[in-house]
Motif scaffolding. Structure first.
Motif, PDB file in Angstrom:
ATOM      1  N   TYR A 186       0.891  -1.114  -0.087  1.00  0.00           N
ATOM      2  CA  TYR A 186       0.052   0.060   0.006  1.00  0.00           C
ATOM      3  C   TYR A 186       1.036   1.218   0.153  1.00  0.00           C
ATOM      4  N   LEU A 187       0.510   2.232  -0.990  1.00  0.00           N
ATOM      5  CA  LEU A 187       1.400   3.467  -0.895  1.00  0.00           C
ATOM      6  C   LEU A 187       0.348   4.840  -0.494  1.00  0.00           C
ATOM      7  N   HIS A 188       0.981   5.792   0.183  1.00  0.00           N
ATOM      8  CA  HIS A 188       0.300   6.619   0.658  1.00  0.00           C
ATOM      9  C   HIS A 188       1.150   7.924   0.785  1.00  0.00           C
ATOM     10  N   PRO A 189       0.618   8.916  -0.318  1.00  0.00           N
ATOM     11  CA  PRO A 189       1.292  10.168  -0.487  1.00  0.00           C
ATOM     12  C   PRO A 189       0.888  11.134   0.795  1.00  0.00           C
ATOM     13  N   THR A 190       1.948  11.743   1.407  1.00  0.00           N
ATOM     14  CA  THR A 190       1.838  12.622   2.539  1.00  0.00           C
ATOM     15  C   THR A 190       2.121  13.860   2.296  1.00  0.00           C
ATOM     16  N   GLU A 191       2.832  14.596   1.552  1.00  0.00           N
ATOM     17  CA  GLU A 191       2.907  15.799   1.254  1.00  0.00           C
ATOM     18  C   GLU A 191       3.902  15.930  -0.169  1.00  0.00           C
ATOM     19  N   PRO A 192       3.889  16.907  -0.661  1.00  0.00           N
ATOM     20  CA  PRO A 192       4.836  16.863  -1.895  1.00  0.00           C
ATOM     21  C   PRO A 192       6.324  16.324  -1.792  1.00  0.00           C
ATOM     22  N   GLY A 193       6.551  15.299  -2.794  1.00  0.00           N
ATOM     23  CA  GLY A 193       7.693  14.657  -2.967  1.00  0.00           C
ATOM     24  C   GLY A 193       7.886  13.634  -1.817  1.00  0.00           C
ATOM     25  N   TYR A 229      -3.122  -5.246   3.365  1.00  0.00           N
ATOM     26  CA  TYR A 229      -4.146  -5.802   2.356  1.00  0.00           C
ATOM     27  C   TYR A 229      -5.366  -4.964   2.532  1.00  0.00           C
ATOM     28  N   ASP A 230      -5.686  -4.018   3.480  1.00  0.00           N
ATOM     29  CA  ASP A 230      -6.781  -3.269   3.781  1.00  0.00           C
ATOM     30  C   ASP A 230      -6.367  -1.831   4.114  1.00  0.00           C
ATOM     31  N   PRO A 231      -6.403  -0.963   3.123  1.00  0.00           N
ATOM     32  CA  PRO A 231      -6.007   0.426   3.369  1.00  0.00           C
ATOM     33  C   PRO A 231      -6.782   1.228   4.472  1.00  0.00           C
ATOM     34  N   HIS A 232      -7.889   0.783   4.909  1.00  0.00           N
ATOM     35  CA  HIS A 232      -8.886   1.263   5.775  1.00  0.00           C
ATOM     36  C   HIS A 232      -8.057   1.122   7.279  1.00  0.00           C
ATOM     37  N   ALA A 233      -7.152   0.340   7.333  1.00  0.00           N
ATOM     38  CA  ALA A 233      -6.412   0.024   8.676  1.00  0.00           C
ATOM     39  C   ALA A 233      -4.996   0.950   8.825  1.00  0.00           C
ATOM     40  N   PHE A 234      -4.928   1.787   7.757  1.00  0.00           N
ATOM     41  CA  PHE A 234      -3.881   2.832   7.937  1.00  0.00           C
ATOM     42  C   PHE A 234      -4.176   4.087   8.081  1.00  0.00           C
ATOM     43  N   LEU A 235      -3.535   4.561   8.991  1.00  0.00           N
ATOM     44  CA  LEU A 235      -3.827   6.104   9.364  1.00  0.00           C
ATOM     45  C   LEU A 235      -2.675   6.853   9.384  1.00  0.00           C
ATOM     46  N   TYR A 236      -2.534   8.045   8.520  1.00  0.00           N
ATOM     47  CA  TYR A 236      -1.626   8.917   8.893  1.00  0.00           C
ATOM     48  C   TYR A 236      -2.232  10.357   9.241  1.00  0.00           C
ATOM     49  N   TRP A 237      -1.856  10.718  10.340  1.00  0.00           N
ATOM     50  CA  TRP A 237      -2.433  12.079  10.895  1.00  0.00           C
ATOM     51  C   TRP A 237      -1.112  13.185  10.735  1.00  0.00           C
ATOM     52  N   ALA A 238      -1.515  13.967   9.664  1.00  0.00           N
ATOM     53  CA  ALA A 238      -0.404  14.918   9.178  1.00  0.00           C
ATOM     54  C   ALA A 238      -0.144  16.060  10.379  1.00  0.00           C
ATOM     55  N   LYS A 239      -1.020  16.524  10.977  1.00  0.00           N
ATOM     56  CA  LYS A 239      -0.840  17.368  12.038  1.00  0.00           C
ATOM     57  C   LYS A 239       0.166  16.934  13.126  1.00  0.00           C
ATOM     58  N   ASP A 240       0.033  15.913  13.267  1.00  0.00           N
ATOM     59  CA  ASP A 240       1.062  15.371  14.586  1.00  0.00           C
ATOM     60  C   ASP A 240       2.140  14.365  13.808  1.00  0.00           C
TER      61      ASP A 240
END
Length: 660
Positions: A510-517, A565-576
């Motif tokens: 699973y790939l998750h863009p977080t911020e530019p670059g 295998y299930d991206p719903h289980a992924f959390l990225y909280w950008a603020k912290d």
């Protein structure tokens, strides 16, 4: 024109169920094949002129496909209907999906939503929040929690009095204001012993409607079910934009095919074709029932609401239901619209809804058992596009087919009017695999999805493990022994190109863009021979598409994560800059497993492990499956309960245990 044969995809479960208890001189015969290959590109979808024509054409198509054992796993009572449930921006439309203001008043703190594919398009999951209340479903029970006081404010046992409570184990929900739409995923699941030993087709009547259920639950005060909708078939997936929820269901003809000892395959095929000849229209069209205000209404999807491609098998049907979660009269009849085809992947960017299907599950067991390569006709993915920009039922727009198989919904992405599709084709199994992956670019023009460009030749001898499109860039991970991460430049839809390639051990699932670059990947580390070694989280620098690089890696040996295998289980909280995923780690020395939530801090230099949170409870209920943030509190979710943890201190603030 007589319909040419197109086969429907079937999951391994369905294939096994269909052949259970059968004997043959060849117990694993080659699956039936089309008599013509669909070309890659656009194809038309048309409505039936009359119901009589619909019945005649569906019978003709089904008779070409039926074999000595029936529909090879897709027959309504000759096997099982495969089920899917159904995933990526950190908030991903939670605010729009939450809809009207809840009964709780006051300022709403910042909060995370379900990790979904597209912002503004919500997806069903086991937990939802609007920043004030947290709603979750577990083992047939819906729980409502006030996030501020950290107290349970309501519970509703949805499985109480059910004939088979186990069927309520797989549920998900969508949230709109003071209402939740609970989706009960269970559908038909008949063993071989359930198949009627008769040569007369006996369709199930409306009074016997069975399949997935949609429950509209009022959350204000004591939770209660205000409306219930049941339809025959199996739930594929659902999407929500604003107050409109669209639910995709697939069904199969309700036909029983007998098996008689001492008869030849030709005789059994002739018998099965006779059963199809004697069936009526009701055998194909799914029945539904809706209960609101104490009154139950039963109906059947009308043939005038169904369309068909030029080629089809007549063995499956996809129905798209539309519900207004804010309607005063409940769920209504779902305003159905359907296609005589199969569907196993749903993608939506809000304005358009796509349903896709391929042939892999129908042919995969046979191909792998013989180390055989798929034929071109087995590698066609069909894509149906619906206009979902307005409330109510979506409008069919066009269809297309491409060569290859999809890995999941992330292999589809629309940007600036172009649909990007990533597929793998060829043999990916055996000692000497012959496979390659391709990214297609399609555009809806003049009522057709036409190819404008493609880039091929990715990961020869490998298959796609992860795909993510972000604007005019695509990221594709293929794997067999090492992990090439490809960066694809899609700036010019007519001339997409592979810009860069990074080879590392292991792979990202699973790939998750977080911020530019920057892109985060989660998957498995592996040896140079391709043997997996445990969960790894990678931070990639993709600021220069021509030279992608991995900045950091966090590896947990002998472990795995549901987020793989299930991206719903992924959390990225950008603020912290918090990254949270479920983790199951295995201690080889003790022979024990540990369930936890891995919490990482992500910064410019990489990852810092903050904690591995655990829930109190038995091993079968203490597995943390989801996480979300409300204000400065991290909530983790398991079948045992909810735990509140401080985002900065990792201290436990509350433990809400569900009753056993």
């Amino acid at each position: 024109m007589r319909p040419r044969l197109v086969l429907s995809a079937a999951a391994p479960l369905a294939l096994l169920a269909a052949f259970a208890g059968c004997t043959s001189s060849d117990p694993d015969p080659e699956p039936p094949r089309r008599d013509q290959v669909l070309p890659a590109g656009a194809f038309k979808l048309v409505a039936f002129d009359t119901c009589a024509e619909a019945l005649k054409d569906m019978k003709s198509a089904a008779k070409e496909y039926v074999g000595p054992w029936g529909f090879g796993g897709m027959g309504g009572r000759d096997g099982a209907i495969p089920l899917q449930g159904a995933a990526d921006a950190a908030r991903a439309g939670a605010e729009s999906a939450a809809g009207a203001t809840s009964a709780n008043k006051g300022a709403v703190p910042d909060y995370s939503g379900t990790n979904t594919h597209e912002a503004g398009v919500d997806e069903p999951d086991i937990v939802k929040t609007d920043g004030q209340r947290i709603v979750t479903v577990s083992r047939g029970v819906l729980h409502v929690v006030d996030a501020a006081s950290r107290k349970v404010t309501g519970e509703l046992d949805l499985a109480s009095g059910a004939d088979d409570p186990k069927r309520w184990a797989t549920m998900s929900l969508l949230l709109h204001g003071d209402r939740a739409l609970v989706l009960v995923h269970e559908g038909w699941s008949y063993a071989a012993s359930d198949v009627a030993r008769s040569d007369v087709a006996k369709p199930v009547g409306p009074a016997e409607t069975t399949g997935p259920e949609m429950l509209l639950v009022e959350l204000g005060g004591e939770p209660r079910v205000m409306s219930r909708y049941t339809i025959e078939g199996g739930l594929v997936d659902a999407r929500q934009t604003g107050s409109t929820a669209r639910v995709v269901v697939r069904s199969a003809p309700r036909l029983s095919f007998p098996y008689r000892e001492g008869t030849s395959e030709a005789q059994r095929i002739a018998t099965n074709r006779g059963i199809i000849d004697r069936a009526d229209e009701a055998a194909w069209l799914p029945d539904y029932s809706v209960t609101s205000g104490g009154k139950t209404t039963r109906g059947r999807v009308e043939c005038g609401r169904m369309s068909r491609p030029e080629t089809y098998s007549g063995t499956s049907m996809v129905t798209v239901l539309s519900f207004d979660l804010g309607a005063s009269d409940g769920l209504g009849n779902g305003d159905p619209v359907g296609v005589v085809a199969d569907g196993d992947t749903v993608y939506s960017n809000g304005s358009n809804l796509y349903v896709a299907n391929d042939q892999r599950w129908r042919v995969m067991p046979w191909l792998e058992s013989r180390n055989a390569a798929p034929k071109p006709e087995d590698e066609i993915t069909e894509i149906y596009q619906f206009d979902a920009s307005k409330p109510g039922k979506p409008r069919y727009v066009t269809s297309a087919s491409v060569r290859g198989w999809l890995i999941n919904q992330y292999a589809l992405s629309e940007w600036d009017g172009h649909l990007r599709v990533a597929t793998t084709s060829g043999r990916t199994w055996g000692e000497n695999p012959k496979s390659t992956s391709t990214v297609y670019v399609l555009k809806a023009t003049g009522g057709e999805l036409k190819e404008t460009g493609r880039v091929a030749g990715l990961g020869k001898g490998e298959r796609i493990y992860a795909v993510r499109f972000a604007g005019t860039t695509g990221y594709v991970v293929t794997f067999r022994q090492t992990d090439p991460l490809y960066t694809v430049d899609l700036t010019d839809p007519a001339k997409p190109r592979v810009a860069g390639e990074l080879k590392i051990t292991g792979y990202s699932a699973y790939l998750h863009p977080t911020e530019p670059g920057r892109v985060i990947g989660i998957g498995q580390e592996a040896s140079t021979e391709g043997r997996v070694q445990g969960t790894q989280v990678s931070l990639f620098d993709v600021s220069n598409l021509d030279q992608p690089a991995r900045l950091s890696q966090h590896h947990v040996a002998d472990s795995s994560s549901e987020a793989e295998y299930d991206p719903h289980a992924f959390l990225y909280w950008a603020k912290d800059r918090l990254l949270v995923v479920p983790l199951m780690s295995y201690d080889k020395n003790k022979g024990t497993s540990r369930m936890s939530a891995l919490v990482l801090r992500v910064d410019a230099s990489g990852f810092t492990e903050l904690s591995r949170l655990t829930h109190r409870g038995a091993p079968d209920t203490g597995m943390i499956r989801r996480s979300l943030v409300v204000g400065d509190t991290l909530w983790t979710v398991s079948d045992a309960g909810l735990m509140a943890t401080g985002t900065s201190t990792m201290d436990t603030r509350a433990w809400l245990k569900w009753d056993a």
